[in-house]
Design a protein around this motif. Structure first.
Motif, short mmCIF file in Angstrom:
data_model
loop_
_atom_site.label_atom_id
_atom_site.label_comp_id
_atom_site.label_asym_id
_atom_site.label_seq_id
_atom_site.Cartn_x
_atom_site.Cartn_y
_atom_site.Cartn_z
N ILE A 109 47.16 41.58 42.48
CA ILE A 109 47.59 41.46 43.88
C ILE A 109 47.82 42.82 44.53
CG2 ILE A 109 49.40 40.59 45.41
CD1 ILE A 109 49.45 38.09 43.91
N PRO A 110 48.60 43.75 43.92
CA PRO A 110 48.78 45.04 44.59
C PRO A 110 47.45 45.76 44.83
CG PRO A 110 50.26 44.85 42.72
CD PRO A 110 49.34 43.69 42.65
N VAL A 111 46.60 45.78 43.81
CA VAL A 111 45.34 46.52 43.95
C VAL A 111 44.41 45.83 44.95
CG1 VAL A 111 43.33 47.37 42.72
CG2 VAL A 111 45.56 47.48 41.65
N GLY A 112 44.28 44.50 44.84
CA GLY A 112 43.37 43.78 45.73
C GLY A 112 43.81 43.87 47.17
N VAL A 113 45.11 43.61 47.42
CA VAL A 113 45.62 43.69 48.79
C VAL A 113 45.54 45.14 49.28
CG1 VAL A 113 47.66 43.37 50.24
CG2 VAL A 113 47.07 41.66 48.53
N GLY A 114 45.85 46.10 48.39
CA GLY A 114 45.77 47.51 48.77
C GLY A 114 44.37 47.90 49.21
N SER A 174 44.23 40.46 30.37
CA SER A 174 44.65 40.33 31.76
C SER A 174 44.00 41.40 32.64
CB SER A 174 46.17 40.39 31.88
OG SER A 174 46.65 41.53 31.24
N LEU A 175 43.76 42.60 32.10
CA LEU A 175 43.07 43.61 32.90
C LEU A 175 41.64 43.17 33.20
CD1 LEU A 175 44.35 46.93 31.27
CD2 LEU A 175 44.75 46.14 33.60
N THR A 176 40.97 42.57 32.20
CA THR A 176 39.61 42.10 32.43
C THR A 176 39.58 41.03 33.51
OG1 THR A 176 39.20 42.50 30.09
CG2 THR A 176 37.59 41.16 31.26
N LEU A 177 40.49 40.03 33.40
CA LEU A 177 40.52 38.97 34.41
C LEU A 177 40.88 39.52 35.78
CD1 LEU A 177 42.15 35.96 32.54
CD2 LEU A 177 39.76 36.33 33.08
N SER A 178 41.76 40.55 35.81
CA SER A 178 42.13 41.13 37.11
C SER A 178 40.92 41.75 37.79
CB SER A 178 43.20 42.21 36.93
OG SER A 178 44.33 41.67 36.30
N LEU A 179 40.11 42.49 37.02
CA LEU A 179 38.90 43.08 37.61
C LEU A 179 37.98 41.98 38.11
CD1 LEU A 179 37.91 46.02 35.26
CD2 LEU A 179 39.14 46.08 37.42
N PRO A 183 37.38 41.28 43.60
CA PRO A 183 36.57 41.13 44.81
C PRO A 183 36.97 39.92 45.65
CG PRO A 183 35.16 41.44 42.90
CD PRO A 183 36.55 41.27 42.39
N THR A 184 37.30 38.80 44.98
CA THR A 184 37.70 37.60 45.72
C THR A 184 38.96 37.86 46.52
OG1 THR A 184 37.03 36.55 43.66
CG2 THR A 184 37.83 35.11 45.40
N ILE A 185 39.95 38.54 45.89
CA ILE A 185 41.20 38.80 46.59
C ILE A 185 40.95 39.74 47.77
CG2 ILE A 185 43.47 39.88 46.36
CD1 ILE A 185 43.65 38.86 43.59
N VAL A 186 40.12 40.77 47.56
CA VAL A 186 39.86 41.72 48.64
C VAL A 186 39.21 41.00 49.83
CG1 VAL A 186 38.58 43.78 49.31
CG2 VAL A 186 39.65 43.68 47.08
N LEU A 228 48.11 34.81 50.71
CA LEU A 228 48.59 34.01 49.58
C LEU A 228 47.60 32.92 49.23
CD1 LEU A 228 52.42 33.52 50.02
CD2 LEU A 228 51.19 34.68 48.20
N THR A 229 47.06 32.24 50.25
CA THR A 229 46.11 31.16 49.97
C THR A 229 44.92 31.68 49.18
OG1 THR A 229 46.76 30.21 52.07
CG2 THR A 229 44.83 29.30 51.04
N GLY A 230 44.31 32.76 49.69
CA GLY A 230 43.14 33.32 49.02
C GLY A 230 43.48 33.80 47.62
N THR A 231 44.66 34.41 47.48
CA THR A 231 45.04 34.96 46.18
C THR A 231 45.28 33.86 45.15
OG1 THR A 231 46.10 36.73 47.38
CG2 THR A 231 46.59 36.57 45.06
N ILE A 232 45.95 32.78 45.58
CA ILE A 232 46.23 31.70 44.62
C ILE A 232 44.91 31.06 44.16
CG2 ILE A 232 47.32 29.45 44.34
CD1 ILE A 232 49.48 30.39 46.26
N LEU A 233 43.96 30.89 45.11
CA LEU A 233 42.67 30.33 44.71
C LEU A 233 41.98 31.25 43.71
CD1 LEU A 233 41.36 28.81 48.05
CD2 LEU A 233 42.45 27.67 46.12
#
Lengths: 318, 324
Positions: A109-114, A174-179, A183-186, A228-233
């Motif tokens: 979340i911090p990185v994607g939103v950032g 978790s780092l792999t899944l975060s990467l 793109p989806t979160i961004v 939040l909606t996009g991030t939860i999805l």
């Protein structure tokens, strides 16, 4: 077009034209319904598979079936992986998935939103911005297993540099899944930021706010439902992923709940996979029970997203 | 918005009030720079991810070609894949073939159904019906792939056996057709959702002109709206095929792991993704040719999907230039 005009070309052909429309319309409706029907059949058959095994009652006693099903799922939650279908369960996987969910939330979340805030609010139009945009669009289409390979070589093994290699731990997974979901979160966050009217920013700037104050106090609060909606999805996609976790060696028979982020782990979809590939029919039932647990988790997350979307009425529209 | 403040970070214009004459405090300026740095770093991480993928796949593939002594040409076009034999043979044409079978088979299911649902949703459906059907189709896209894989082996394969075995046709427990069916269902929402967006964006005036000339709804839908949105539809097709190529779990569970170049969809095949999973789950240590081969297969897979994604973006952009 070179054929000479004949009188038959100018006949109205009313019957054919009148029939074609409704037939085509019905065909289109039928095609659309296939999707809906398939979804219903698939989910129904998972339920039926579990229920048939979990309860000895016949289908007419509906309430007893529901009771049997919920106690069966409860048992699955309390048991660990096992080679005996009678005592097999998903405890380690469920806890592993919840750990992953928490850690992926913290990282992504911090990185994607950032990244989205940088692209929407800071980045000057130019090469760098264009490069990042094209790059994110292409990353969104990279198969998840490729992220798994990246995680394996980079996080798990660190190219054989053992001091920094994370090994098959929750960190690496978790780092792999975060990467993977970055793109989806961004993309979702950028869309939410774009719905914030420019006058809001101008008003804040006119009152002497610095750019970060504008974003922190005005832009982010008014776009938070969409974010939040996009991030939860995106997070629910991460929880359902199996292939990248297999690559970063989440597999194997882990017989305990992880104690911390540096611990080895397994995840719910990975355990479903290891049961589903067993040939015995009893394991298929266990796998179906695991799928119900997974779908329940995803359904909860998606409902939260829908509630947020409906409550605040912003977010991505259909 | 970004054009309006193009220089990072900003400083507010000095107001005439002497109280403000010194400008923002040092702490505020530091905060601005710090935040700017964090946000830029976040954006750069996405670029680093791509570079990481390319570097990892590239470096390890080069190592694979050095260690195994296979030439890239023999790798791509060799028809024998026997990593366990001595000397091991790494020809991935059977894997490419298996991947193509899945891509073609699932497209045969998903493209017509997806396109017809897109036309229904954009041209025929009542507003309320659409409000119900569209989220439902999107729900189909949110189901994890492992669930589709499970349903392929527990539902689709037994059904295929029940249909074909009485006719005297043998159906393998792991077969390509079962995987094609579930992957096809999986990518229907991609086709229908993206195509529907494009078809509904076709200007209303075009439809009105068609009706004005006496065309029926069928004629307007198929001869005016569809050609006008064709590039978007094609883009959605390419994206869906790219997704089918990268699909892993459903294929691993349903189609098995037997590399073959057979045309019979009822036999077991192996795709590139299934090979990668098979290599990781097998007993072997890092650095062996077999283990390194997964990076080379991954590189081929990455480029295949990347080309398709770029192609789809180009096709779509042509459409946008024409109508917006």
């Amino acid at each position: 077009m070179s054929t000479p005009a004949t009188s038959s070309m100018y006949e109205p052909k009313r019957l054919g034209r009148r029939l074609a429309g409704p037939i085509f319309g019905a065909l289109c409706l039928f095609a659309t319904l296939i999707g809906v029907v398939v979804l219903a059949v698939l989910l129904g058959s998972v339920f039926a598979l579990v229920t048939r095994y979990a309860t000895s009652e016949n289908w007419s006693s509906w309430l007893a079936n529901v009771g049997g099903l919920s106690s069966y799922l409860g048992n699955l939650l309390s048991r660990l992986q096992s080679s005996d279908p009678e005592s097999a369960g998903f405890r380690a996987g469920v806890f592993g998935s919840l750990w992953l969910l928490g850690m992926v939330t913290l990282f992504s979340i911090p990185v994607g939103v950032g990244a989205a805030v940088y692209l929407e609010e800071y980045a000057p139009a130019g090469r760098l911005k264009q490069l990042i945009q094209i790059n994110i669009a292409n990353l969104a289409g990279v198969p998840s297993i490729v992220y798994g390979i990246l995680g394996l070589a980079f996080f798990v093994r660190a190219f054989g540099w053992e001091k920094v290699a994370l090994g098959p731990t929750l960190w690496a997974g978790s780092l792999t899944l975060s990467l993977l979901i970055l793109p989806t979160i961004v993309i979702a966050t950028r869309e939410a930021l774009r719905t914030v009217p420019n006058s809001l920013r101008q008003a804040a700037v006119a009152l002497g706010a610095t750019r970060w104050q504008v974003i922190r106090d005005h832009v982010l609060p008014s776009s938070i439902p969409g974010i939040l909606t996009g991030t939860i999805l995106a997070l629910s996609r991460a929880i359902g992923e199996t292939a990248p976790l297999l690559m970063v060696e989440a597999a194997g028979s882990i017989l305990r709940v992880p104690r911390g982020p540096g611990d080895r782990y397994t995840a719910l979809p990975v355990e479903i996979y290891s049961y589903a590939k067993q040939p015995e029919a009893e394991f298929q039932t266990v796998a179906a029970g695991g799928i119900l647990l997974l779908l329940a988790l995803l359904l909860t997350m998606n409902s939260i997203a829908i509630v947020i979307r409906n409550r605040y009425g912003r977010g991505p529209r259909n | 918005m970004s054009e309006k403040f193009s220089q990072p970070p900003p400083s507010p214009p000095p107001p005439p009030d002497p109280h403000w004459a010194s400008g923002p405090s040092r702490g505020l300026i530091l905060q601005e720079w710090g935040v700017w740095g964090f946000l830029l770093a976040s954006a750069v991480i996405t670029v680093l991810t791509t570079m990481g993928i390319v570097v990892v796949l590239g470096v390890e593939s080069v190592r694979f070609f050095q260690v195994s002594g296979v030439s890239p040409f023999a790798f791509l076009f060799g028809t024998e894949l026997e990593p366990e034999s001595i000397p091991p043979k790494f020809g991935i044409l059977p894997l490419i073939w298996g991947t193509a079978v899945i891509a073609v088979g699932s497209s045969l299911i998903a493209l017509p159904i997806g396109l017809l649902s897109a036309i229904y949703l954009s041209e025929y459906a009542h507003k309320r019906v659409r409000a119900f059907l569209k989220p439902t189709l999107e729900l189909l896209a949110g189901v994890p792939t492992i669930v589709y894989g499970y349903l392929a082996i527990s539902l689709v394969t037994p059904a295929l056996k029940a249909i074909f075995e009485p006719m005297g046709i043998t159906v393998n427990t792991f077969n390509a057709m079962s995987a094609c069916i579930v992957v096809g269902v999986m990518i229907i929402p991609m086709v229908s959702s993206l195509s529907e967006d494009v078809l509904s964006a076709v200007p209303r005036g075009l439809r009105e002109a068609g009706y004005g000339l006496g065309a029926t709804k069928f004629e307007v839908s198929t001869r005016i709206v569809l050609p006008a949105g064709l590039s978007g539809v094609v883009a959605s097709f390419i994206l869906a095929i790219s997704r089918a190529i990268g699909e892993t779990m459903a294929v691993v569970l349903a189609a098995g792991s037997q590399p073959s170049m057979s045309l019979n969809p009822l036999r077991s095949i192996e795709t590139m993704t299934a090979y990668i999973v098979a290599v990781t789950s097998g007993e072997n240590s890092a650095g062996t040719p077999k283990n390194l081969s997964l990076y080379a297969v991954g590189l081929a897979l990455f480029f295949l999907t990347l080309i398709l994604n770029i192609l789809s973006g180009l096709v779509l952009r042509r459409y946008r230039e024409a109508y917006q």
